[in-house]
Motif scaffolding. Structure first.
Motif, short mmCIF file in Angstrom:
data_model
loop_
_atom_site.label_atom_id
_atom_site.label_comp_id
_atom_site.label_asym_id
_atom_site.label_seq_id
_atom_site.Cartn_x
_atom_site.Cartn_y
_atom_site.Cartn_z
N ASP A 26 -77.17 5.00 20.47
CA ASP A 26 -78.08 3.56 20.77
C ASP A 26 -77.51 2.80 20.86
O ASP A 26 -76.55 2.83 20.66
CB ASP A 26 -79.10 3.40 18.96
N ILE A 27 -77.55 1.92 22.33
CA ILE A 27 -76.94 1.09 22.74
C ILE A 27 -78.22 0.01 22.93
O ILE A 27 -79.37 -0.43 22.91
CB ILE A 27 -77.41 1.97 24.60
N ALA A 28 -77.79 -1.08 22.20
CA ALA A 28 -78.62 -2.27 21.49
C ALA A 28 -79.30 -3.08 23.08
O ALA A 28 -77.87 -3.45 24.18
CB ALA A 28 -77.52 -3.01 21.01
N ASP A 29 -79.78 -3.83 23.02
CA ASP A 29 -80.05 -4.49 24.31
C ASP A 29 -78.80 -6.19 23.62
O ASP A 29 -78.42 -6.55 23.27
CB ASP A 29 -81.27 -5.86 23.88
N THR A 30 -78.10 -5.79 24.87
CA THR A 30 -76.61 -7.35 25.95
C THR A 30 -75.62 -6.42 25.21
O THR A 30 -75.03 -7.04 25.98
CB THR A 30 -77.61 -8.31 24.88
N GLU A 31 -75.56 -5.18 24.64
CA GLU A 31 -75.15 -4.65 24.60
C GLU A 31 -73.82 -3.93 25.59
O GLU A 31 -74.16 -3.31 26.87
CB GLU A 31 -74.88 -3.14 23.31
N PHE A 32 -72.30 -3.87 25.40
CA PHE A 32 -72.10 -3.52 26.80
C PHE A 32 -70.94 -1.91 25.81
O PHE A 32 -70.35 -1.98 25.28
CB PHE A 32 -70.96 -4.45 26.67
N LEU A 33 -72.17 -0.70 26.46
CA LEU A 33 -70.80 0.43 25.48
C LEU A 33 -70.26 0.69 26.26
O LEU A 33 -70.22 1.22 28.04
CB LEU A 33 -72.00 1.32 25.35
N VAL A 34 -69.29 1.41 26.35
CA VAL A 34 -68.37 2.22 27.15
C VAL A 34 -68.06 3.11 26.86
O VAL A 34 -67.90 4.02 25.33
CB VAL A 34 -66.74 1.88 27.36
N LEU A 35 -68.53 5.07 27.63
CA LEU A 35 -68.52 6.00 27.55
C LEU A 35 -66.78 6.27 27.76
O LEU A 35 -66.52 6.09 29.10
CB LEU A 35 -69.48 6.71 28.16
N VAL A 36 -65.98 6.71 27.42
CA VAL A 36 -64.78 6.70 27.39
C VAL A 36 -64.10 8.67 27.38
O VAL A 36 -65.05 9.34 25.79
CB VAL A 36 -63.48 6.29 26.84
N GLY A 37 -63.51 9.27 27.57
CA GLY A 37 -62.56 10.37 27.25
C GLY A 37 -61.93 10.79 28.24
O GLY A 37 -61.91 10.55 29.80
N PRO A 38 -61.25 12.23 28.29
CA PRO A 38 -60.58 12.86 29.54
C PRO A 38 -61.43 13.67 30.27
O PRO A 38 -62.98 13.74 29.78
CB PRO A 38 -60.31 13.71 28.54
#
Lengths: 389, 403
Positions: A26-38
């Motif tokens: 759930d990515i909130a409005d105005t949020e900066f979400l980073v997807l990270v992984g190898p």
């Protein structure tokens, strides 16, 4: 502006490869979400499903209130940023920022308003009449960012946008993107393999491995309370030192000790009181981790001997504000499951400590190292899940 | 320092003579040639040697290795990409790697198409050539991610243009592209080409009759039509199976071969569902190569195959009997093509590629015949073309700044 919701999203390729498993985000409005992984963890695949570049095998994807599983990319109101940041040498900064609006047949006054607003945010107001050759490297990057801004999408999607830049510009742009995103307040999903980039930019960071979401949390929580061995090792540089050991509680049950190969670390009663679940591991093997900064040259630390360990120093990296000391102990190291990590499995583990620069420890010394036992992380050796309670 | 070079038939320069321990931008080597390359993210320079013209691009090692592998893969798939020759790495701790490619001979950078006189007619096929290139790449599962005028080279192809990929830094190879990936690739191409044309306009070099918006909108249209023809499923009545043949013929005419088709019939209905399954560009190229051993571009090959057929008809009429196709082609090669090319003086042969020379000789012959109202042999047309027309053409083997 928009929320982005991924609900039980799966991606299975025609060859049967299951790239994403039941991903919930759930990515909130105005949020900066980073997807990270190898590499191969599914982060780019997840982003591409948000963008509409990969079909969703099952699950539900929403942008705002709208289910977008079958919506074409151009109709999702999202912008993939930095696909191309080449600037056109004969065009002014103004035209370099706004030319895409001309193609979209945006009215001229609206185009002008958006360009000037983007230039204000990017602090390029004074450069609008200039040509790219008259700009600094950072300013050129900002012009390219301006192109995405004027489109005014509901969300920005960025897939390793800084990977082609040199190290110095990458650090500069990292800060600029994070600051710009906060000023614009546009929901952003950002993919990177670099955990430092993830930790410094995201409001929250989602860690993926083998297509499974491992943990999604604020950078500090990921660091302080990793939910499993993989996250513990992946987040942080240098990595958390992980060992297999056996916990033995003393007869009163108030304190205990933890084996580190042939050595032992005393576990104070306060820790066991704070984490009652550890009592179930009395006499059992478990995995535990020590962050590099949770160790110190014992000559600079007042901890008792039973909270110190010994090892032979194999490398000293003086970084000015700190020194990284690598030393060997006869303990069993743990493979965290990170395919990109270099793990030397055997009977000797190399431990990395982040010491005060006043430490006089030298290469090949037999070092005495104090361990901040109250900061240890514990994991079940079968499930590899954290034991925090 | 480490040189990773591809073994090729054609010789390469001795790279160790180059100032490899200096940043490429600082080189002052005598073999450097100024070359019109358009907008690029990295430093690109050209080195001329006795073995030809070579493009050197400085970029981080990871990207250089990736582009090296991608270009090699695409070349193995017979896709139109520049020939990659090697990567120079471990130059110095501060220096990026250098990717080496061979300059595509007889190629026309896009700016020449807009700024040089006499080739304005070719502009009209610019969009077609890019649409065909994108469709080819997409059929092969290649997402380019940065199709632009600067990243494309064009070669004359019998009065039209054929497009080549120059830069694959942002490319991705997939088993198959999704509609979303194709759409994004096309969207990027539109935006980049629009930007490229506006940049030309800003430099005062875009002819006033060219509308950048119309150009990029036509790209989307042409690509869409082509993709539909190449891949769309078609439903025909069992009694109308000839429509399948017609579709295959149309694909051939567009230059594509259909190596495999997928046909399904309904349980009880009279309908057949038909879809080209494996489609590959180069129908006429392969046909010409099979018959003559000549390797030309698609339209050039089509033109030559037509000429071979005309020659066969003429032979049959003269001799009163049909000749096998292979015999006609062999005789055409020896009696028509090679003499026509050999008539061109050596010093003029760098004006056009052999395939384009032959095409222009045939055009010249048509014009002469029309003017004289009489048959003109190809060899006579070639001699007249070499005397009257070709000397005024510029050399196009390797166009450099100022040509």
């Amino acid at each position: 502006m928009a929320t982005i919701t991924l609900e039980k999203i799966n991606k299975v390729y025609p060859n049967g490869f299951h790239a994403i498993h039941d991903l919930d985000l759930d990515i909130a409005d105005t949020e900066f979400l980073v997807l990270v992984g190898p590499s191969g963890c599914g982060k780019s695949t997840a982003l591409r499903m948000v963008a509409g570049l990969e079909e969703i095998t099952n699950g539900e994807m929403r942008i705002g209130d709208r289910i977008v599983n079958e919506v074409e990319p151009k109709d999702r109101d999202i912008a993939m940023v930095f696909q191309n940041y080449a600037l056109y040498p004969h065009m002014s900064v103004y035209d370099n920022i706004g030319f895409a609006l001309k193609l979209a047949k945006t009215p001229k006054d609206e185009t002008d308003r958006r360009i000037r607003e983007a230039a204000r945010i990017l602090e390029l107001d004074e450069q609008l009449d200039r040509k790219p050759a008259q700009l600094s490297g950072g300013q050129r990057q900002r012009v390219a960012m301006g192109r995405a801004i004027v489109r005014q999408p509901a969300a920005f999607l960025m897939d390793e946008p800084l990977s082609n830049l040199d190290a110095k510009l990458r650090v500069q742009m990292r800060a600029e993107i994070a600051s710009l995103q906060r000023e614009l307040g546009v929901t952003t999903v950002y993919v990177t393999h670099d955990q430092v980039e993830a930790m410094t930019m995201g409001d929250r960071v989602a860690v993926l491995k083998d297509g499974f979401l491992q943990q999604v949390d604020t950078p500090q929580n990921l660091y302080d309370r990793p939910q499993n061995v993989f996250v513990a090792a992946f987040i942080g540089s240098p990595s958390m030192n992980l060992f297999e050991g056996t916990l033995t509680l003393d007869s009163s049950g108030q304190g205990g000790s933890l084996t580190l190969g042939s050595q032992a670390i005393s576990i104070p009663s306060e820790i066991l009181a704070a984490r009652p679940a550890l009592a179930a591991y009395d006499g059992q093997p478990l995995i535990y981790g020590i962050r590099p900064e949770d160790m110190e040259d014992a000559s600079l630390d007042s901890r008792p001997d039973d909270q110190c360990i010994h090892g032979e120093v194999s490398l000293v990296e003086a970084l000015g504000a700190e020194i990284l000391v690598h030393f060997g102990v006869d303990a069993v190291p743990v493979d965290s499951g990170d395919p990109d990590a270099v793990v030397e499995l055997g009977d000797t583990a190399v431990v990395v400590g982040r010491f005060n620069p006043r430490s006089r420890i030298r290469l090949r010394d037999s070092a005495k190292v104090a361990v901040h036992a109250e900061r240890l992380s514990f994991f079940d050796s079968s499930t590899r899940l954290a034991i925090w309670d | 320092m480490r040189l990773q070079l591809v073994t090729t038939h054609d010789p390469q320069p001795d790279y160790l003579d180059l100032p490899l321990l200096q940043p490429l931008a600082d080189w002052t080597h005598s073999g450097l040639v100024e070359f019109p390359i358009g907008v690029h993210r990295h430093v690109v320079r050209f080195v001329e040697s006795e073995h030809g013209l070579f493009a050197l691009k400085e970029l981080p090692g990871r990207l250089a290795d990736r582009e090296f592998a991608l270009l090699r893969h695409l070349a193995e798939e017979n896709l139109p990409v520049v020939e990659v020759l090697g990567v120079i790495s471990e130059r110095d701790s501060d220096l990026d790697d250098i990717l080496i490619t061979r300059h595509l001979e007889f190629s026309l950078p896009f700016r020449f198409l807009f700024t040089r006189s006499g080739i304005s007619s070719l502009r009209e096929s610019l969009v077609d050539s890019i649409a065909v290139l994108l469709a080819q790449l997409h059929l092969a599962g290649f997402f380019w991610g940065d199709c632009s005028l600067s990243n494309t080279l064009f070669r004359r192809d019998a009065g039209a243009l054929a497009a080549w990929v120059v830069d694959t830094e942002t490319g991705e190879l997939h088993d198959q592209l999704t509609p979303g990936q194709r759409e994004l690739d096309l969207d990027i191409a539109q935006m980049n080409i629009f930007g490229g044309l506006l940049d030309l306009e800003a430099s005062g070099r875009l002819p006033p009759d060219i509308d950048p918006v119309e150009v990029v909108e036509s790209l989307t249209r042409r690509y869409g039509q082509l993709w539909e023809e190449l891949t769309a499923e078609q439903s025909v009545e069992v009694a109308q199976r000839h429509l399948i043949d017609a579709r295959l013929a149309r694909l051939n005419e567009l230059g594509f071969d259909t190596a495999e088709v997928s046909i399904t019939t309904g349980g009880s209905g009279p309908q057949i569902q038909f879809r080209p399954a494996v489609v590959e560009v180069g129908h006429h190229v392969r046909e010409l190569e099979r018959l003559t051993g000549l390797r030309m571009l698609e339209n050039q090959a089509r033109r030559m195959l037509n000429d071979i057929r005309s020659y066969g008809a003429w032979l049959a009429k003269r001799d009163g009997r049909d000749q096998p196709e292979a015999v006609v082609a062999y005789r055409w090669l020896n009696e028509i093509f090679e003499p026509a090319i050999e008539t061109i003086p050596q010093e003029l042969r760098d004006r056009r590629s052999p395939g384009e020379l032959f095409h222009e000789i045939l055009l010249h012959r048509d014009a002469l015949q029309s003017k004289l109202q009489a048959d003109v042999s190809v060899q006579a047309a070639s001699a007249d073309y070499a005397l009257e027309s070709l000397p005024s053409s510029k050399r196009e083997r390797s166009l450099i700044e100022g040509d």
